[in-house]
Write a protein that holds these residues in place. Structure first.
Motif, PDB file in Angstrom:
ATOM      1  N   THR A  50      50.817 -41.754  42.762  1.00  0.00           N
ATOM      2  CA  THR A  50      49.789 -41.569  41.747  1.00  0.00           C
ATOM      3  C   THR A  50      49.947 -40.182  41.144  1.00  0.00           C
ATOM      4  OG1 THR A  50      48.310 -42.953  43.072  1.00  0.00           O
ATOM      5  CG2 THR A  50      47.320 -41.666  41.289  1.00  0.00           C
ATOM      6  N   LYS A  51      49.931 -40.109  39.821  1.00  0.00           N
ATOM      7  CA  LYS A  51      50.121 -38.843  39.130  1.00  0.00           C
ATOM      8  C   LYS A  51      48.778 -38.139  38.932  1.00  0.00           C
ATOM      9  CE  LYS A  51      54.535 -39.560  38.609  1.00  0.00           C
ATOM     10  NZ  LYS A  51      55.518 -38.775  39.380  1.00  0.00           N
ATOM     11  N   PHE A  52      48.756 -36.861  39.253  1.00  0.00           N
ATOM     12  CA  PHE A  52      47.568 -36.040  39.041  1.00  0.00           C
ATOM     13  C   PHE A  52      47.967 -34.822  38.230  1.00  0.00           C
ATOM     14  CE2 PHE A  52      46.717 -38.381  42.936  1.00  0.00           C
ATOM     15  CZ  PHE A  52      45.428 -38.846  42.712  1.00  0.00           C
ATOM     16  N   ASP A  53      47.311 -34.640  37.093  1.00  0.00           N
ATOM     17  CA  ASP A  53      47.640 -33.538  36.199  1.00  0.00           C
ATOM     18  C   ASP A  53      46.740 -32.335  36.486  1.00  0.00           C
ATOM     19  OD1 ASP A  53      49.588 -35.033  34.864  1.00  0.00           O
ATOM     20  OD2 ASP A  53      48.067 -35.949  33.570  1.00  0.00           O
ATOM     21  N   ALA A  54      47.337 -31.158  36.434  1.00  0.00           N
ATOM     22  CA  ALA A  54      46.597 -29.923  36.660  1.00  0.00           C
ATOM     23  C   ALA A  54      46.527 -29.119  35.368  1.00  0.00           C
ATOM     24  CB  ALA A  54      47.266 -29.087  37.746  1.00  0.00           C
ATOM     25  N   VAL A  55      45.420 -28.405  35.203  1.00  0.00           N
ATOM     26  CA  VAL A  55      45.321 -27.402  34.142  1.00  0.00           C
ATOM     27  C   VAL A  55      45.954 -26.131  34.700  1.00  0.00           C
ATOM     28  CG1 VAL A  55      43.777 -26.009  32.716  1.00  0.00           C
ATOM     29  CG2 VAL A  55      43.226 -28.412  33.203  1.00  0.00           C
ATOM     30  N   LEU A  56      47.083 -25.724  34.122  1.00  0.00           N
ATOM     31  CA  LEU A  56      47.830 -24.604  34.686  1.00  0.00           C
ATOM     32  C   LEU A  56      47.175 -23.265  34.414  1.00  0.00           C
ATOM     33  CD1 LEU A  56      51.480 -25.759  33.916  1.00  0.00           C
ATOM     34  CD2 LEU A  56      50.143 -26.077  35.999  1.00  0.00           C
ATOM     35  N   GLU A 151      50.860 -33.396  46.031  1.00  0.00           N
ATOM     36  CA  GLU A 151      51.186 -32.793  44.746  1.00  0.00           C
ATOM     37  C   GLU A 151      50.584 -31.394  44.628  1.00  0.00           C
ATOM     38  OE1 GLU A 151      52.630 -32.133  40.982  1.00  0.00           O
ATOM     39  OE2 GLU A 151      53.146 -33.764  42.352  1.00  0.00           O
ATOM     40  N   ALA A 152      49.300 -31.256  44.962  1.00  0.00           N
ATOM     41  CA  ALA A 152      48.610 -29.976  44.782  1.00  0.00           C
ATOM     42  C   ALA A 152      49.167 -28.895  45.698  1.00  0.00           C
ATOM     43  CB  ALA A 152      47.112 -30.153  45.023  1.00  0.00           C
TER      44      ALA A 152
END
Length: 325
Positions: A50-56, A151-152
């Motif tokens: 599962t893809k999880f997007d982060a605010v960089l 991922e994190a």
């Protein structure tokens, strides 16, 4: 099947089972080789994460946050200072990072403070709606949780914000219902990941959970080592309300009889999000009049009254009492 084929006294049975053995062997050769198994697994999506997007880079910092001084103080102690002075933190065995539960009525700034924390420490920010972690099928929730942490935790420092944590970490029951069992597995996986951080100085993992329903959270989530730091985020006080009003209306032409302090006093009991919405409506009222007249229009008392009257406060005194208790 081969034993039956060899030992049977019936030629028909021998032939039938011998043919079955040949079919089984052929199946094993053609469909159960390692590369075949890998291809089938991939076609079924089992290896897909599962893809999880982060605010960089969060553009929000503590300077943008109205009030919440106790939250800021806790973050500075547990996160900012250990990062600034890791050697001193190491002497006292203080690990940078924390697990904090923010609770309070809706719209009081829990999400906003989480974004500000990420901005303060310049860390990737994962904003997770916990209802999205709960799957329909057996084991799906646990997989999503593991994928998120995997991922994190590739980052040296990271902020993971779990919004509506009660959707994931509700109190577990003894029901054998499939949905309840899936929630129980999800909570167990979540607790395992909470307990599983490697104790590495200079690696900062900050977990922030937020809820409007703290009484429904599984007690195992709240003990020491997990979300043991609980901070109540209430409605903003007068000073914080003045900050919010000034922030929205700053630089906009305003009549002399319109006072920021008076507007803030009239918004007592409102959440920060609603105060911002009302102030945006105030300036929109003046803007509409300017469009109609073709000339600049100052914000008036009538603009303020109209905006405030059109937005009833959804946070009742009973709600506040319940949270405080």
């Amino acid at each position: 099947a081969n034993d039956i084929a060899v030992n049977s006294t019936s030629v028909a049975v021998q032939t039938d089972y011998h043919n079955n053995v040949l079919k089984i062997l052929e199946f094993l050769k053609t469909d159960c080789m390692p590369e075949k198994i890998e291809n089938v697994s991939r076609s079924n999506g089992e290896d897909e994460k599962t893809k999880f997007d982060a605010v960089l880079k969060s553009e929000v910092t503590f300077d943008d946050v109205a009030g919440l001084d106790d939250v800021k103080a806790e973050i500075k102690y547990s996160v900012l200072e250990p990062l600034k002075n890791p050697e001193l933190a190491k002497i006292y065995k203080i690990e940078p990072g924390a697990k904090i539960l923010l609770y309070g009525p809706p719209g009081t700034g829990k999400t906003f403070i989480a974004k500000a924390i990420a901005g303060e420490i310049d860390a990737p920010f994962y904003a997770i709606n916990c209802s999205d972690l709960v799957g329909q099928y057996l084991g799906e929730s646990s997989k999503r949780i593991n994928d998120l942490f995997d991922e994190a935790l590739k980052n040296e420092k990271v902020v993971i914000f779990f919004d509506e944590i009660d959707a994931l970490a509700s109190q577990r029951g003894n029901s054998t219902d499939g949905a309840d069992q899936e929630i129980n597995r999800a909570v167990a996986t979540f607790l395992t990941r909470l307990d599983g951080f490697k104790k590495i100085y200079n690696k900062m993992v900050l977990l922030i959970a937020a809820t409007n329903r703290p009484w429904s959270i599984d007690k195992a989530m709240l003990r020491g080592g997990r979300f043991a730091t609980h901070i109540y985020v209430s409605t903003p006080d007068q000073k914080a309300r003045e900050f919010l009003v000034s922030k929205v209306l700053s630089g906009i032409p305003i009549n002399d009889d319109v006072d920021v302090k008076s507007i803030a006093m009239s918004l007592e009991g409102f959440g920060g999000a609603d105060i911002t919405k009302i102030c945006n409506d105030i300036k929109s009222n003046a803007y509409r009049r300017a469009l109609e007249s073709g000339t600049k229009q100052n914000i008036s008392i009538d603009d303020c009254t109209l905006a405030i009257n059109n937005k009833p406060n959804l946070i009742s005194d009973e709600d506040i009492k319940m949270f405080e208790e």
